[in-house]
Each structure stands twice: as C-alpha cells, then as structure tokens.
Design a protein around this motif. Structure first.
Motif, PDB file in Angstrom:
ATOM      1  N   LEU A 109       0.845  -1.187   0.000  1.00  0.00           N
ATOM      2  CA  LEU A 109       0.000   0.000   0.000  1.00  0.00           C
ATOM      3  C   LEU A 109       0.880   1.237   0.000  1.00  0.00           C
ATOM      4  O   LEU A 109       1.839   1.327   0.769  1.00  0.00           O
ATOM      5  CB  LEU A 109      -0.920   0.001   1.225  1.00  0.00           C
ATOM      6  N   PHE A 110       0.567   2.197  -0.867  1.00  0.00           N
ATOM      7  CA  PHE A 110       1.272   3.482  -0.823  1.00  0.00           C
ATOM      8  C   PHE A 110       0.256   4.601  -0.938  1.00  0.00           C
ATOM      9  O   PHE A 110      -0.763   4.479  -1.602  1.00  0.00           O
ATOM     10  CB  PHE A 110       2.381   3.602  -1.865  1.00  0.00           C
ATOM     11  N   ARG A 111       0.556   5.677  -0.237  1.00  0.00           N
ATOM     12  CA  ARG A 111      -0.427   6.749  -0.061  1.00  0.00           C
ATOM     13  C   ARG A 111       0.198   8.108  -0.351  1.00  0.00           C
ATOM     14  O   ARG A 111       1.213   8.473   0.234  1.00  0.00           O
ATOM     15  CB  ARG A 111      -0.947   6.691   1.371  1.00  0.00           C
ATOM     16  N   GLN A 112      -0.399   8.853  -1.279  1.00  0.00           N
ATOM     17  CA  GLN A 112      -0.022  10.249  -1.512  1.00  0.00           C
ATOM     18  C   GLN A 112      -0.740  11.110  -0.479  1.00  0.00           C
ATOM     19  O   GLN A 112      -1.954  10.985  -0.306  1.00  0.00           O
ATOM     20  CB  GLN A 112      -0.457  10.717  -2.902  1.00  0.00           C
ATOM     21  N   ILE A 113      -0.005  12.007   0.162  1.00  0.00           N
ATOM     22  CA  ILE A 113      -0.600  12.857   1.200  1.00  0.00           C
ATOM     23  C   ILE A 113      -0.269  14.309   0.907  1.00  0.00           C
ATOM     24  O   ILE A 113       0.906  14.675   0.776  1.00  0.00           O
ATOM     25  CB  ILE A 113      -0.089  12.478   2.598  1.00  0.00           C
ATOM     26  N   ALA A 114      -1.284  15.148   0.808  1.00  0.00           N
ATOM     27  CA  ALA A 114      -1.061  16.581   0.610  1.00  0.00           C
ATOM     28  C   ALA A 114      -0.497  17.187   1.883  1.00  0.00           C
ATOM     29  O   ALA A 114      -0.778  16.724   2.991  1.00  0.00           O
ATOM     30  CB  ALA A 114      -2.369  17.267   0.249  1.00  0.00           C
ATOM     31  N   GLY A 115       0.306  18.248   1.720  1.00  0.00           N
ATOM     32  CA  GLY A 115       0.871  18.942   2.873  1.00  0.00           C
ATOM     33  C   GLY A 115       0.241  20.306   3.057  1.00  0.00           C
ATOM     34  O   GLY A 115      -0.801  20.621   2.476  1.00  0.00           O
ATOM     35  N   ALA A 116       0.882  21.145   3.863  1.00  0.00           N
ATOM     36  CA  ALA A 116       0.350  22.481   4.148  1.00  0.00           C
ATOM     37  C   ALA A 116       0.334  23.347   2.893  1.00  0.00           C
ATOM     38  O   ALA A 116      -0.523  24.212   2.727  1.00  0.00           O
ATOM     39  CB  ALA A 116       1.178  23.139   5.236  1.00  0.00           C
ATOM     40  N   LEU A 117       1.299  23.122   1.989  1.00  0.00           N
ATOM     41  CA  LEU A 117       1.361  23.902   0.755  1.00  0.00           C
ATOM     42  C   LEU A 117       0.720  23.177  -0.422  1.00  0.00           C
ATOM     43  O   LEU A 117       0.281  23.802  -1.372  1.00  0.00           O
ATOM     44  CB  LEU A 117       2.813  24.229   0.401  1.00  0.00           C
ATOM     45  N   ALA A 118       0.722  21.835  -0.365  1.00  0.00           N
ATOM     46  CA  ALA A 118       0.177  21.060  -1.488  1.00  0.00           C
ATOM     47  C   ALA A 118      -1.330  21.231  -1.566  1.00  0.00           C
ATOM     48  O   ALA A 118      -2.032  21.003  -0.596  1.00  0.00           O
ATOM     49  CB  ALA A 118       0.523  19.584  -1.324  1.00  0.00           C
ATOM     50  N   ARG A 119      -1.832  21.628  -2.702  1.00  0.00           N
ATOM     51  CA  ARG A 119      -3.263  21.842  -2.878  1.00  0.00           C
ATOM     52  C   ARG A 119      -3.830  21.024  -4.031  1.00  0.00           C
ATOM     53  O   ARG A 119      -4.974  21.205  -4.407  1.00  0.00           O
ATOM     54  CB  ARG A 119      -3.540  23.333  -3.126  1.00  0.00           C
ATOM     55  N   ARG A 120      -3.024  20.135  -4.558  1.00  0.00           N
ATOM     56  CA  ARG A 120      -3.543  19.298  -5.630  1.00  0.00           C
ATOM     57  C   ARG A 120      -2.761  18.001  -5.725  1.00  0.00           C
ATOM     58  O   ARG A 120      -1.542  18.017  -5.861  1.00  0.00           O
ATOM     59  CB  ARG A 120      -3.495  20.030  -6.972  1.00  0.00           C
ATOM     60  N   ILE A 121      -3.464  16.896  -5.618  1.00  0.00           N
ATOM     61  CA  ILE A 121      -2.883  15.573  -5.820  1.00  0.00           C
ATOM     62  C   ILE A 121      -3.366  15.061  -7.169  1.00  0.00           C
ATOM     63  O   ILE A 121      -4.554  15.130  -7.484  1.00  0.00           O
ATOM     64  CB  ILE A 121      -3.305  14.605  -4.701  1.00  0.00           C
ATOM     65  N   VAL A 122      -2.448  14.557  -7.960  1.00  0.00           N
ATOM     66  CA  VAL A 122      -2.785  14.003  -9.276  1.00  0.00           C
ATOM     67  C   VAL A 122      -2.413  12.529  -9.286  1.00  0.00           C
ATOM     68  O   VAL A 122      -1.352  12.157  -8.786  1.00  0.00           O
ATOM     69  CB  VAL A 122      -2.015  14.740 -10.395  1.00  0.00           C
ATOM     70  N   TRP A 123      -3.269  11.689  -9.844  1.00  0.00           N
ATOM     71  CA  TRP A 123      -2.964  10.260  -9.940  1.00  0.00           C
ATOM     72  C   TRP A 123      -3.293   9.762 -11.340  1.00  0.00           C
ATOM     73  O   TRP A 123      -4.144  10.310 -12.021  1.00  0.00           O
ATOM     74  CB  TRP A 123      -3.751   9.466  -8.888  1.00  0.00           C
ATOM     75  N   TYR A 124      -2.582   8.690 -11.730  1.00  0.00           N
ATOM     76  CA  TYR A 124      -2.731   8.153 -13.086  1.00  0.00           C
ATOM     77  C   TYR A 124      -3.128   6.674 -13.081  1.00  0.00           C
ATOM     78  O   TYR A 124      -2.996   5.996 -14.103  1.00  0.00           O
ATOM     79  CB  TYR A 124      -1.423   8.307 -13.871  1.00  0.00           C
ATOM     80  N   VAL A 125      -3.584   6.152 -11.948  1.00  0.00           N
ATOM     81  CA  VAL A 125      -3.909   4.730 -11.861  1.00  0.00           C
ATOM     82  C   VAL A 125      -5.352   4.544 -11.401  1.00  0.00           C
ATOM     83  O   VAL A 125      -5.963   5.438 -10.824  1.00  0.00           O
ATOM     84  CB  VAL A 125      -2.956   3.995 -10.884  1.00  0.00           C
ATOM     85  N   LYS A 126      -5.855   3.334 -11.662  1.00  0.00           N
ATOM     86  CA  LYS A 126      -7.185   2.958 -11.194  1.00  0.00           C
ATOM     87  C   LYS A 126      -7.190   1.462 -10.923  1.00  0.00           C
ATOM     88  O   LYS A 126      -6.275   0.730 -11.333  1.00  0.00           O
ATOM     89  CB  LYS A 126      -8.256   3.323 -12.224  1.00  0.00           C
ATOM     90  N   GLU A 127      -8.202   0.991 -10.217  1.00  0.00           N
ATOM     91  CA  GLU A 127      -8.287  -0.431  -9.890  1.00  0.00           C
ATOM     92  C   GLU A 127      -8.304  -1.276 -11.160  1.00  0.00           C
ATOM     93  O   GLU A 127      -8.978  -0.953 -12.130  1.00  0.00           O
ATOM     94  CB  GLU A 127      -9.539  -0.710  -9.063  1.00  0.00           C
ATOM     95  N   GLY A 128      -7.536  -2.356 -11.125  1.00  0.00           N
ATOM     96  CA  GLY A 128      -7.461  -3.267 -12.257  1.00  0.00           C
ATOM     97  C   GLY A 128      -6.289  -3.021 -13.182  1.00  0.00           C
ATOM     98  O   GLY A 128      -5.977  -3.865 -14.029  1.00  0.00           O
ATOM     99  N   ASP A 129      -5.636  -1.866 -13.044  1.00  0.00           N
ATOM    100  CA  ASP A 129      -4.485  -1.557 -13.900  1.00  0.00           C
ATOM    101  C   ASP A 129      -3.302  -2.466 -13.590  1.00  0.00           C
ATOM    102  O   ASP A 129      -3.056  -2.813 -12.427  1.00  0.00           O
ATOM    103  CB  ASP A 129      -4.030  -0.104 -13.701  1.00  0.00           C
ATOM    104  N   ASN A 130      -2.587  -2.844 -14.636  1.00  0.00           N
ATOM    105  CA  ASN A 130      -1.279  -3.477 -14.469  1.00  0.00           C
ATOM    106  C   ASN A 130      -0.233  -2.362 -14.505  1.00  0.00           C
ATOM    107  O   ASN A 130      -0.153  -1.635 -15.500  1.00  0.00           O
ATOM    108  CB  ASN A 130      -1.010  -4.481 -15.588  1.00  0.00           C
ATOM    109  N   VAL A 131       0.537  -2.219 -13.440  1.00  0.00           N
ATOM    110  CA  VAL A 131       1.515  -1.129 -13.366  1.00  0.00           C
ATOM    111  C   VAL A 131       2.927  -1.698 -13.327  1.00  0.00           C
ATOM    112  O   VAL A 131       3.152  -2.822 -12.869  1.00  0.00           O
ATOM    113  CB  VAL A 131       1.267  -0.238 -12.135  1.00  0.00           C
ATOM    114  N   GLN A 132       3.852  -0.903 -13.819  1.00  0.00           N
ATOM    115  CA  GLN A 132       5.245  -1.310 -13.875  1.00  0.00           C
ATOM    116  C   GLN A 132       6.081  -0.497 -12.875  1.00  0.00           C
ATOM    117  O   GLN A 132       5.871   0.703 -12.715  1.00  0.00           O
ATOM    118  CB  GLN A 132       5.808  -1.107 -15.284  1.00  0.00           C
ATOM    119  N   GLN A 133       6.992  -1.176 -12.255  1.00  0.00           N
ATOM    120  CA  GLN A 133       7.891  -0.556 -11.289  1.00  0.00           C
ATOM    121  C   GLN A 133       8.592   0.651 -11.908  1.00  0.00           C
ATOM    122  O   GLN A 133       9.064   0.590 -13.052  1.00  0.00           O
ATOM    123  CB  GLN A 133       8.916  -1.585 -10.833  1.00  0.00           C
TER     124      GLN A 133
END
Length: 219
Positions: A153-177
C-alpha cells in the motif's frame, strides 16, 4: 531534463503574473530604479523556483522483482510498525518520505503488479510531517499486489502547501515498477505500508531518490 506536464498551466500563469507585475512597475514607478531592480530579481527567482519544482530529470532507474523502490524523492521521516486501518486493518511496517518544495514531486510505482484498490480522500492540509496527516489530510490510497501475492500500500498525502494531488492509476491496472503513478504539487509526503518483518534498506533522515533508491526487499 524536461518539464513535467503537470507544470504547464502553473508555469504559464506564473509568466503572466510576472509580465503584469513588471509592466505595472515599469509604468508606475519608472523613476524608482531600486524598486524596478528588486521586482526584476524577485520575478527571476520566482520563475526559477516554479520551473525547478516541475522538473523531470533524466534518470537510470533501479528495478528488481523482489525490490521495493522509493516512490518519491525526499527524506525518510518514519520507519515504524503501525496499525493500517483503511485497507489491511492490521499491523504493518510504515515508511514515510517527506517531499520538500525543492524535491522532484513525481511519484513512481515502488513495485510492479495489479492495482487491487484505489481511493481518493478529500481532507485537511496539515503539515506533511504531522502524524495526523496520514489519516486527516487530502490523500490517495493505492494497493498494488506483487506477482508473488504480496500487497503493498502506498499513499499520496497533501501537505500544508500542497493543494492538488494528481494520480494516473485505477483499480485493475497493471503497473510497472518506477513508472509514474502520480504527482503532488508544492510539498507533500508519501507513506508505504509493507508486511511486518520486511527487510528495510533505509534509515531515518536518509535522503532518497524516487525510482532509484531501494526501499525494501520482499521475501
């Protein structure tokens, strides 16, 4: 080195802001040489800061079937056993990487596998080093199952300055290291949850490189 696609709009807006403020100063305060030079220097520094934030440097990545690679640049701020309450609901080994505004903010898959779980959580913007940021801040949670059956499990977490999280994956995707799975703007944190007993190759306060530094080894 190239500029990441997430930076195009921000860079364009920054250039527009710089153009307007310089034009106003040149028109309204033409006689104040010191002020004009101050604005010129400020404008140049601002543009360099924004540009470097969205840099996408060329890298030779580290890969390996049994390796967990760091998903982000930054500094290791947590290595501890903790209760993961969203997906596993049991004790896991947590490793957290703090990304300052001067780090490369591209997030990369730590392992290859299938995305078994994905969820986006709106939330607060506590400082990224605050322990509560893992459960209260805006964040995404991704679980990738390794081919040997081990889920990470890995988690992107916004900080005090971060105001936008962007992701490129969804359930079922095959991802490469080491391929990109997301981006966080202006300071943030990435948490990784591994099975208890996993061999971790990092130390607290160690500076790491996303896609290069080996975080752990799966059994």
């Amino acid at each position: 080195m190239t500029i990441h696609k997430e930076g195009y709009t921000t860079i364009a807006v920054s250039l527009l802001f710089i153009f307007i403020i310089n034009a106003v100063v040149d028109y309204k305060f033409a006689d104040l040489t010191w002020l004009r030079w101050f604005i010129y220097i400020f404008s140049f520094a601002l543009f360099v800061i924004v540009l470097q934030f969205f840099r996408n440097p060329s890298r030779t990545f580290t890969t390996g079937d049994n390796l967990v690679i760091c998903p982000a640049d930054g500094k290791v701020v947590v290595i501890e056993e903790t209760e993961e309450g969203e997906y596993f609901k049991d004790k896991r080994l947590q490793v957290s990487i703090f990304m300052s505004p001067v780090n490369v903010h591209i997030n990369r898959n730590p392992i290859s596998g299938v995305v078994k779980f994905f969820k986006y959580h709106p939330g607060k913007y506590l400082a990224a080093w605050n322990p509560k940021s893992s459960t209260e801040n805006e964040r995404t949670t991704v679980v990738v199952e390794h081919k040997n059956g081990t889920p990470v499990l890995f988690r992107q977490i916004a900080g005090a300055l971060a105001r936008r999280i962007v992701w490129y994956v969804k359930e079922g995707d095959n991802v490469q290291q080491t391929e990109q799975f997301g981006f966080i703007k202006f300071g943030s944190r990435v948490d990784i949850f591994l099975p208890v007993g996993t061999k971790v190759n990092l130390e607290l306060d160690q500076v790491v490189k996303g896609g290069i530094t080996v975080l752990a080894e799966l059994s």
